[in-house]
Design an enzyme around this catalytic site. Structure first.
Site, PDB file in Angstrom:
ATOM      1  N   ASN A   9      54.129  35.405  42.174  1.00  0.00           N
ATOM      2  CA  ASN A   9      55.475  35.181  41.655  1.00  0.00           C
ATOM      3  C   ASN A   9      55.418  34.938  40.156  1.00  0.00           C
ATOM      4  OD1 ASN A   9      57.200  35.467  43.924  1.00  0.00           O
ATOM      5  ND2 ASN A   9      56.497  33.480  44.697  1.00  0.00           N
ATOM      6  N   ALA A  11      55.956  35.656  36.678  1.00  0.00           N
ATOM      7  CA  ALA A  11      56.866  36.606  36.035  1.00  0.00           C
ATOM      8  C   ALA A  11      56.154  37.467  34.993  1.00  0.00           C
ATOM      9  CB  ALA A  11      58.020  35.849  35.389  1.00  0.00           C
ATOM     10  N   HIS A  12      55.211  36.872  34.243  1.00  0.00           N
ATOM     11  CA  HIS A  12      54.517  37.638  33.194  1.00  0.00           C
ATOM     12  C   HIS A  12      53.652  38.730  33.796  1.00  0.00           C
ATOM     13  CE1 HIS A  12      55.848  35.096  29.996  1.00  0.00           C
ATOM     14  NE2 HIS A  12      55.480  34.028  30.683  1.00  0.00           N
ATOM     15  N   LYS A  13      52.903  38.355  34.845  1.00  0.00           N
ATOM     16  CA  LYS A  13      52.024  39.337  35.471  1.00  0.00           C
ATOM     17  C   LYS A  13      52.845  40.472  36.081  1.00  0.00           C
ATOM     18  CE  LYS A  13      48.329  36.091  36.889  1.00  0.00           C
ATOM     19  NZ  LYS A  13      47.594  35.572  38.052  1.00  0.00           N
ATOM     20  N   ASP A  69      42.807  37.257  41.740  1.00  0.00           N
ATOM     21  CA  ASP A  69      42.311  35.891  41.581  1.00  0.00           C
ATOM     22  C   ASP A  69      41.397  35.883  40.363  1.00  0.00           C
ATOM     23  OD1 ASP A  69      42.279  33.184  42.399  1.00  0.00           O
ATOM     24  OD2 ASP A  69      40.289  33.444  43.236  1.00  0.00           O
ATOM     25  N   GLY A 157      45.425  27.655  30.241  1.00  0.00           N
ATOM     26  CA  GLY A 157      44.144  27.386  30.914  1.00  0.00           C
ATOM     27  C   GLY A 157      43.053  27.002  29.926  1.00  0.00           C
ATOM     28  N   TYR A 158      41.914  27.669  30.034  1.00  0.00           N
ATOM     29  CA  TYR A 158      40.735  27.343  29.230  1.00  0.00           C
ATOM     30  C   TYR A 158      40.686  28.109  27.897  1.00  0.00           C
ATOM     31  CZ  TYR A 158      39.096  25.292  33.620  1.00  0.00           C
ATOM     32  OH  TYR A 158      38.978  24.537  34.763  1.00  0.00           O
ATOM     33  N   ASP A 159      41.777  28.761  27.521  1.00  0.00           N
ATOM     34  CA  ASP A 159      41.768  29.590  26.306  1.00  0.00           C
ATOM     35  C   ASP A 159      41.279  28.872  25.044  1.00  0.00           C
ATOM     36  OD1 ASP A 159      42.507  31.888  27.576  1.00  0.00           O
ATOM     37  OD2 ASP A 159      44.628  31.767  27.042  1.00  0.00           O
ATOM     38  N   ARG A 185      41.860  40.130  32.872  1.00  0.00           N
ATOM     39  CA  ARG A 185      42.997  40.611  33.664  1.00  0.00           C
ATOM     40  C   ARG A 185      43.375  42.027  33.246  1.00  0.00           C
ATOM     41  NH1 ARG A 185      44.647  35.948  34.599  1.00  0.00           N
ATOM     42  NH2 ARG A 185      45.029  35.604  32.414  1.00  0.00           N
TER      43      ARG A 185
HETATM   44  P1  IMP Z   1      44.752  32.753  38.417  1.00  0.00           P
HETATM   45  O1  IMP Z   1      43.929  33.186  39.601  1.00  0.00           O
HETATM   46  O2  IMP Z   1      45.111  33.890  37.505  1.00  0.00           O
HETATM   47  O3  IMP Z   1      45.944  31.943  38.826  1.00  0.00           O
HETATM   48  O4  IMP Z   1      43.813  31.787  37.549  1.00  0.00           O
HETATM   49  C1  IMP Z   1      43.248  30.592  38.084  1.00  0.00           C
HETATM   50  C2  IMP Z   1      42.853  29.650  36.972  1.00  0.00           C
HETATM   51  O5  IMP Z   1      41.802  30.218  36.169  1.00  0.00           O
HETATM   52  C3  IMP Z   1      43.957  29.303  35.979  1.00  0.00           C
HETATM   53  O6  IMP Z   1      44.734  28.235  36.442  1.00  0.00           O
HETATM   54  C4  IMP Z   1      43.154  28.935  34.721  1.00  0.00           C
HETATM   55  O7  IMP Z   1      42.677  27.611  34.801  1.00  0.00           O
HETATM   56  C5  IMP Z   1      41.970  29.879  34.797  1.00  0.00           C
HETATM   57  N1  IMP Z   1      42.276  31.132  34.062  1.00  0.00           N
HETATM   58  C6  IMP Z   1      42.486  32.369  34.594  1.00  0.00           C
HETATM   59  N2  IMP Z   1      42.751  33.273  33.637  1.00  0.00           N
HETATM   60  C7  IMP Z   1      42.703  32.601  32.467  1.00  0.00           C
HETATM   61  C8  IMP Z   1      42.903  33.008  31.103  1.00  0.00           C
HETATM   62  O8  IMP Z   1      43.223  34.157  30.768  1.00  0.00           O
HETATM   63  N3  IMP Z   1      42.768  32.027  30.180  1.00  0.00           N
HETATM   64  C9  IMP Z   1      42.454  30.746  30.492  1.00  0.00           C
HETATM   65  N4  IMP Z   1      42.280  30.317  31.735  1.00  0.00           N
HETATM   66  C10 IMP Z   1      42.397  31.244  32.729  1.00  0.00           C
END
Ligand code: IMP
Length: 197
Positions: A9, A11-13, A69, A157-159, A185
């Site tokens: 869900n 929106a950006h993705k 994921d 996130g960890y950017d 991604r």
């Molecule tokens: P998701 O599966 O895309 O929801 O990512 C799971 C988790 O991985 C996120 O909540 C972030 O903590 C970390 N993560 C995934 N992609 C990125 C990114 O592009 N930058 C920073 N953290 C990321």
């Protein structure tokens, strides 16, 4: 036109993938198909979690579907936080508001890495696609280093602590446009799109 569900869900993705797939595919979100469940992600790899989400949609709603994921893998920590990236601090005994989550996840990681010289890490995305009776996987990886303190305001996130190979700035400093061109991604999505088109 074929219909595919993206088990998300976010929106950006969704916007990104709809723009790339254009008029050949109608991409529906979980909300669009009336799926209100928080689909369990209990796997120990990105691949297992992505497949778990795509399979749930196929089995409960009948649509061909893809799911992703992602997370950060740090070499010196044997691939942690990995599938636990989103909840790394909670797993390490911290309680927090969702607003502080990213910050505290990074603090936990930086602390574990305090005395570590090997700073190598990668971000990884796995997309699982269930399409016309078969399952396909698409992986995207971006290698880089974990720096010693947070830098930059962009991204999520960890950017702020991840510096991709070939750059002197963190993902949070590089800006979304550049990041979204070179990210894990973007690489996984490019492979999915190449397959579907
Ligand atoms: P998701 O599966 O895309 O929801 O990512 C799971 C988790 O991985 C996120 O909540 C972030 O903590 C970390 N993560 C995934 N992609 C990125 C990114 O592009 N930058 C920073 N953290 C990321």
């Amino acid at each position: 036109m074929k219909t595919l569900v993206f088990a998300s869900n976010n929106a950006h993705k969704l916007e990104e993938i709809r723009a790339i797939l254009g008029k050949d595919f109608e991409v529906k979100s979980l909300k669009d198909i009336g799926c209100e469940t928080d689909i369990p992600e209990t796997g120990s790899t990105f691949r297992e979690n992505a497949l778990q989400k795509a399979t749930y949609v196929k089995e409960h709603f009948g649509f061909d579907c893809f799911a992703d994921d992602s997370g950060l893998q740090v070499e010196a920590l044997n691939g942690e936080p990995g599938v636990y990236s989103a909840r790394y601090a909670t797993m390490n005994g911290h309680t927090m508001d969702s607003g502080e989550k990213d910050d505290i996840n990074m603090d936990v990681l930086l602390q574990k890495m305090e005395k570590e010289e090997n700073r190598k890490a990668c971000f990884r995305t796995c997309i699982a696609l269930i399409y016309e009776g078969e399952t396909h996987y698409f992986d995207g990886v971006v290698n880089g280093l974990i720096i010693r303190e947070k830098r930059g305001e962009g991204g999520f996130g960890y950017d702020p602590i991840f510096m991709p190979e070939g750059y002197e700035q963190t993902f949070a400093e590089l800006g979304n446009e550049l990041k979204n061109n070179i990210s894990h991604r973007a690489r996984a999505v490019a492979q999915l799109v190449a397959f579907l088109k």
